[in-house]
Design a protein around this motif. Sequence first.
Motif, PDB file in Angstrom:
ATOM      1  N   ALA A  55       5.629 -12.935  -6.476  1.00  0.00           N
ATOM      2  CA  ALA A  55       6.972 -13.078  -5.897  1.00  0.00           C
ATOM      3  C   ALA A  55       7.775 -14.114  -6.683  1.00  0.00           C
ATOM      4  CB  ALA A  55       6.879 -13.479  -4.429  1.00  0.00           C
ATOM      5  N   ARG A  56       7.099 -15.184  -7.071  1.00  0.00           N
ATOM      6  CA  ARG A  56       7.768 -16.214  -7.873  1.00  0.00           C
ATOM      7  C   ARG A  56       8.139 -15.668  -9.254  1.00  0.00           C
ATOM      8  NH1 ARG A  56       5.301 -22.275  -8.139  1.00  0.00           N
ATOM      9  NH2 ARG A  56       6.910 -23.256  -9.417  1.00  0.00           N
ATOM     10  N   ALA A  57       7.274 -14.809  -9.811  1.00  0.00           N
ATOM     11  CA  ALA A  57       7.580 -14.179 -11.105  1.00  0.00           C
ATOM     12  C   ALA A  57       8.844 -13.328 -10.986  1.00  0.00           C
ATOM     13  CB  ALA A  57       6.404 -13.329 -11.562  1.00  0.00           C
ATOM     14  N   GLU A  58       8.979 -12.608  -9.884  1.00  0.00           N
ATOM     15  CA  GLU A  58      10.180 -11.779  -9.693  1.00  0.00           C
ATOM     16  C   GLU A  58      11.430 -12.637  -9.575  1.00  0.00           C
ATOM     17  OE1 GLU A  58      10.290  -8.389  -7.223  1.00  0.00           O
ATOM     18  OE2 GLU A  58       8.107  -8.197  -7.121  1.00  0.00           O
ATOM     19  N   ALA A  59      11.327 -13.733  -8.824  1.00  0.00           N
ATOM     20  CA  ALA A  59      12.489 -14.613  -8.640  1.00  0.00           C
ATOM     21  C   ALA A  59      12.909 -15.242  -9.969  1.00  0.00           C
ATOM     22  CB  ALA A  59      12.170 -15.690  -7.606  1.00  0.00           C
ATOM     23  N   LEU A  60      11.918 -15.690 -10.758  1.00  0.00           N
ATOM     24  CA  LEU A  60      12.226 -16.281 -12.070  1.00  0.00           C
ATOM     25  C   LEU A  60      12.861 -15.239 -12.994  1.00  0.00           C
ATOM     26  CD1 LEU A  60       8.987 -18.371 -12.640  1.00  0.00           C
ATOM     27  CD2 LEU A  60      11.310 -19.317 -12.775  1.00  0.00           C
ATOM     28  N   ALA A  61      12.303 -14.024 -12.991  1.00  0.00           N
ATOM     29  CA  ALA A  61      12.811 -12.972 -13.882  1.00  0.00           C
ATOM     30  C   ALA A  61      14.244 -12.592 -13.512  1.00  0.00           C
ATOM     31  CB  ALA A  61      11.901 -11.753 -13.809  1.00  0.00           C
ATOM     32  N   ASP A  62      14.535 -12.534 -12.225  1.00  0.00           N
ATOM     33  CA  ASP A  62      15.889 -12.159 -11.805  1.00  0.00           C
ATOM     34  C   ASP A  62      16.889 -13.268 -12.146  1.00  0.00           C
ATOM     35  OD1 ASP A  62      15.068  -9.700 -10.966  1.00  0.00           O
ATOM     36  OD2 ASP A  62      14.786 -10.279  -8.876  1.00  0.00           O
ATOM     37  N   ARG A  63      16.464 -14.508 -11.962  1.00  0.00           N
ATOM     38  CA  ARG A  63      17.339 -15.620 -12.339  1.00  0.00           C
ATOM     39  C   ARG A  63      17.609 -15.588 -13.850  1.00  0.00           C
ATOM     40  NH1 ARG A  63      19.201 -20.390  -9.575  1.00  0.00           N
ATOM     41  NH2 ARG A  63      20.487 -21.454 -11.121  1.00  0.00           N
ATOM     42  N   TYR A  64      16.537 -15.368 -14.614  1.00  0.00           N
ATOM     43  CA  TYR A  64      16.677 -15.328 -16.076  1.00  0.00           C
ATOM     44  C   TYR A  64      17.610 -14.186 -16.505  1.00  0.00           C
ATOM     45  CZ  TYR A  64      15.550 -14.219 -20.917  1.00  0.00           C
ATOM     46  OH  TYR A  64      15.653 -13.894 -22.240  1.00  0.00           O
ATOM     47  N   GLY A  65      17.438 -13.007 -15.926  1.00  0.00           N
ATOM     48  CA  GLY A  65      18.304 -11.871 -16.274  1.00  0.00           C
ATOM     49  C   GLY A  65      19.772 -12.194 -16.019  1.00  0.00           C
ATOM     50  N   ALA A  66      20.029 -12.845 -14.876  1.00  0.00           N
ATOM     51  CA  ALA A  66      21.417 -13.169 -14.517  1.00  0.00           C
ATOM     52  C   ALA A  66      21.983 -14.275 -15.419  1.00  0.00           C
ATOM     53  CB  ALA A  66      21.473 -13.606 -13.050  1.00  0.00           C
ATOM     54  N   GLU A  67      21.169 -15.287 -15.710  1.00  0.00           N
ATOM     55  CA  GLU A  67      21.642 -16.401 -16.559  1.00  0.00           C
ATOM     56  C   GLU A  67      21.897 -15.929 -17.996  1.00  0.00           C
ATOM     57  OE1 GLU A  67      22.555 -19.297 -15.618  1.00  0.00           O
ATOM     58  OE2 GLU A  67      21.436 -19.841 -13.810  1.00  0.00           O
ATOM     59  N   ARG A  68      21.019 -15.072 -18.497  1.00  0.00           N
ATOM     60  CA  ARG A  68      21.194 -14.563 -19.865  1.00  0.00           C
ATOM     61  C   ARG A  68      22.460 -13.713 -19.949  1.00  0.00           C
ATOM     62  NH1 ARG A  68      16.741 -10.504 -21.582  1.00  0.00           N
ATOM     63  NH2 ARG A  68      18.172  -9.145 -20.460  1.00  0.00           N
ATOM     64  N   ARG A  69      22.645 -12.873 -18.946  1.00  0.00           N
ATOM     65  CA  ARG A  69      23.830 -12.016 -18.917  1.00  0.00           C
ATOM     66  C   ARG A  69      25.102 -12.867 -18.897  1.00  0.00           C
ATOM     67  NH1 ARG A  69      25.224  -7.292 -14.421  1.00  0.00           N
ATOM     68  NH2 ARG A  69      27.149  -6.625 -15.437  1.00  0.00           N
ATOM     69  N   ALA A  70      25.087 -13.928 -18.086  1.00  0.00           N
ATOM     70  CA  ALA A  70      26.279 -14.779 -17.960  1.00  0.00           C
ATOM     71  C   ALA A  70      26.566 -15.549 -19.251  1.00  0.00           C
ATOM     72  CB  ALA A  70      26.089 -15.749 -16.800  1.00  0.00           C
ATOM     73  N   ALA A  71      25.528 -15.783 -20.071  1.00  0.00           N
ATOM     74  CA  ALA A  71      25.703 -16.614 -21.268  1.00  0.00           C
ATOM     75  C   ALA A  71      26.046 -15.790 -22.518  1.00  0.00           C
ATOM     76  CB  ALA A  71      24.423 -17.416 -21.519  1.00  0.00           C
ATOM     77  N   LEU A  72      26.014 -14.457 -22.410  1.00  0.00           N
ATOM     78  CA  LEU A  72      26.202 -13.614 -23.605  1.00  0.00           C
ATOM     79  C   LEU A  72      27.657 -13.628 -24.081  1.00  0.00           C
ATOM     80  CD1 LEU A  72      24.480 -11.637 -25.395  1.00  0.00           C
ATOM     81  CD2 LEU A  72      25.522  -9.794 -24.066  1.00  0.00           C
ATOM     82  N   ARG A  73      27.848 -13.894 -25.383  1.00  0.00           N
ATOM     83  CA  ARG A  73      29.194 -13.956 -25.962  1.00  0.00           C
ATOM     84  C   ARG A  73      29.231 -13.210 -27.295  1.00  0.00           C
ATOM     85  NH1 ARG A  73      29.613 -15.813 -21.747  1.00  0.00           N
ATOM     86  NH2 ARG A  73      30.261 -17.873 -21.033  1.00  0.00           N
TER      87      ARG A  73
END
Length: 255
Positions: free
Chosen positions: A97-115
């Motif tokens: 469950a923690r792996a899923e939460a980390l992966a979802d946070r990472y996906g969202a943070e990476r998406r927000a940082a893409l330029r």
Amino acid sequence: METERFARVRAVFFDLDDTLCGYWDAAKTGLRRTFEAMPLPGLATEEAVLEWAAAFREFCPSLKRSEWYERYLIDGRSTRVELMRRTLLRVGIDDPARAEALADRYGAERRAALRLFPGTREVLEELRARYPLGLITNGPADVQREEVSDLGLEPLFRWVFIEGELGFGKPDQRVFRLAEQASGLSGDELAFVGNSYRHDVRPALEAGWRTVWIRRPSDVPPSADPSAKPEGKPDGAPDADAEIADLRELASLLP
Ligand SMILES: [Mg+2]
């Protein structure tokens, strides 16, 4: 003269990640923000990123030959979760469950940082007035479609070829054949611009296209070991038709 190599070019195809946009930079920022917000016990942020990188180096070389590949083509989340699960296991935590939460946070943070890299939109606008443009990009269908849409690239490209949608990607020659069929052009009428020698330059040269290799000092994945350098050309391999350090050089390189 380099420019004469491109005299017959009638359409230009681009790679996306780390050619038009800073995917590695976004991934690095995304990982740092994720482990800052959701730290691994006893590990500083940078140490947590190094554990993720080590897990990546174990997992990814076999990805395309494993049962994971079919899922990876459709969506990036399953392999993102698996990588976080393996990162946690490396530090003694077995917690899906923690792996899923980390992966979802990472996906969202990476998406927000893409330029896009500076000047990219202007170069594409200028070239688009001269040629039809295409994208040939590797990666999961959902992640790649999201990137194209988030970056506002759809209106700039007549053709978009995505590994996740086709079931194969660069350096497979079939994707270059598809681009030739779609454009009705071949050989020196087509140029390919990309950052990877192995995935972009070499297969485009083998397809008989003209090639531009964009090389930036920042082009090192977050999974690389900390002393890694950007990808080079293997000894004796053929040269790209041109090498550039900034996409803005394309406007004068192409006819
Ligand atoms: Mg790339």
